[in-house]
Enzyme design. Sequence first.
Site, short mmCIF file in Angstrom:
data_model
loop_
_atom_site.label_atom_id
_atom_site.label_comp_id
_atom_site.label_asym_id
_atom_site.label_seq_id
_atom_site.Cartn_x
_atom_site.Cartn_y
_atom_site.Cartn_z
N LYS A 6 -8.80 -1.55 5.92
CA LYS A 6 -8.71 -2.11 4.57
C LYS A 6 -7.92 -2.84 4.13
CE LYS A 6 -8.77 2.40 2.66
NZ LYS A 6 -8.73 3.75 2.92
N ARG A 56 -13.90 13.18 5.85
CA ARG A 56 -12.84 13.80 6.84
C ARG A 56 -12.03 14.27 5.42
NH1 ARG A 56 -8.72 9.06 6.59
NH2 ARG A 56 -7.48 10.66 7.29
N SER A 61 -7.93 3.56 8.63
CA SER A 61 -8.74 4.07 7.92
C SER A 61 -7.61 2.62 6.31
CB SER A 61 -8.59 5.41 7.18
OG SER A 61 -8.88 5.39 5.39
N ASP A 68 -15.13 3.25 6.97
CA ASP A 68 -14.34 3.13 6.03
C ASP A 68 -14.41 5.09 4.91
OD1 ASP A 68 -11.25 4.40 5.60
OD2 ASP A 68 -11.45 3.44 3.69
N HIS A 113 0.82 -0.57 0.15
CA HIS A 113 0.30 0.32 0.22
C HIS A 113 1.12 1.58 0.19
CE1 HIS A 113 -3.20 2.38 1.02
NE2 HIS A 113 -2.59 3.14 1.47
N1 URA Z 1 -5.05 6.84 2.29
C1 URA Z 1 -6.52 6.08 3.06
O1 URA Z 1 -6.90 4.52 2.79
N2 URA Z 1 -7.25 6.46 3.58
C2 URA Z 1 -6.51 7.59 4.24
O2 URA Z 1 -6.72 7.96 5.53
C3 URA Z 1 -5.68 8.06 3.81
C4 URA Z 1 -4.55 7.84 2.86
#
Ligand code: URA
Length: 427
Positions: free
Chosen positions: A186, A167, A182, A160, A81
Amino acid sequence: MIPAELIKKKRGGMELSETEIKTFVNGYVLGSVADYQMSAFLMAVYFRGMTKKETWSLTQAMLHSGTVVNFGDSTLRVDKHSTGGVGDKTSLIIAPIVAAAGIQVPMISGRGLGHTGGTLDKLESIPGFDVWLDLVKFQTQVKKLGACFIGQTKEICPADKKMYALRDVTGTVECIPLICASIMSKKLAEGIDGLVLDVKTGAGAFMKSKAAAQNLAKNLIEVGELGGKKVVALVTDMSQPLGNAIGNSLEVEECLETLSGRGPADLRELSIELSAHMILLGKKAKNILAARTLAKELLDTGAALTRFKEIVRAQNGNLDNLPKAKFVYEVLASRKGFVRAVQAEQIGIASLLLGAGRMRADDKIDHSAGIVVHKKVSDKVEKGEVIATLYYNTGDSLEKASQLVKEAVLISLQKVKRPRLIIKVMK
Ligand code: URA
């Protein structure tokens, strides 16, 4: 639970219990907590932060707001990621390399955010490519081809999805506990055993300073470990774009070049390094040197390219007809010297203005628009030389975009050192 009381508690800097956080997040998903109450909570967290225990409770609440993928066997699965950047297209290169190494990569990706690009948008520039496979098809493809790229379905972390949208419009994105919960909710939902994080730092990243990026990496690793996953974080440079192409189909073309054993040196280097750490987590090499050698071999023999084509075909994509922009505009160097900066954020914004990104969440993307930069930091440049090519279909923002690109590329008379791409590896 009285939402206002819980918000006041956080506003006062007190620690919330696991039950309080879980009840509040569940209430938000179900509708008993309103958007304005969640907004106030997020702002309280923004200013007061969260303890490690609270961050973990929030991650779990978000993770269990939806489905956690269970592959039902003991095969090792690893993902990567990135915290987001400009020209950051490594997912399309890494997933096939690692899959070709015999490791399964279940990749759930996101869209572009602000000036940064998103894997889903890049993939959707391939005509026909379907990023909305259901979770059964997703798991079947991961097992068959070793990798599958999908978007965050409605079953994955719905909390999320809702909180992130809020956000984005309430100035609460740049907050370490919220980012950690967040991202990690995931990633934990994907059914992985290990995760390699690419934490970007520099002008084009959300974390501008190295110290902030390292702090984010440390927090992400802690949350991952609490979730029982092996996590490695590479803190990497995002002061200038990664590779040369910025914009969706332009980036896919650059990935094809890189998968063919060519491509820009920095993109190749980072793709190999991230893949090597994934290969190590997937136990397909004894040490990082062997993992790096294997990653290079899979790139240079064409094995990764073959796997990428198989994945694209399985998801109905057609690489023969990548969209191309109608018009090009060349930005020329105003003086001779050495490139001192290619400011990533401005380049990202210029690309967005040309149509490659979104100003509003519901904007439609122009998949063929974007920018190719021909010079990187430390390169020599002559007056009048082409430093960037802009690709576009409607000229509405061309003047503004080209001006931004001109201002983003700084040239000095003195020789300039190439910035270090991989700043730190953290475990
Ligand atoms: N990427 C995400 O999935 N969440 C965040 O809060 C910031 C970047």
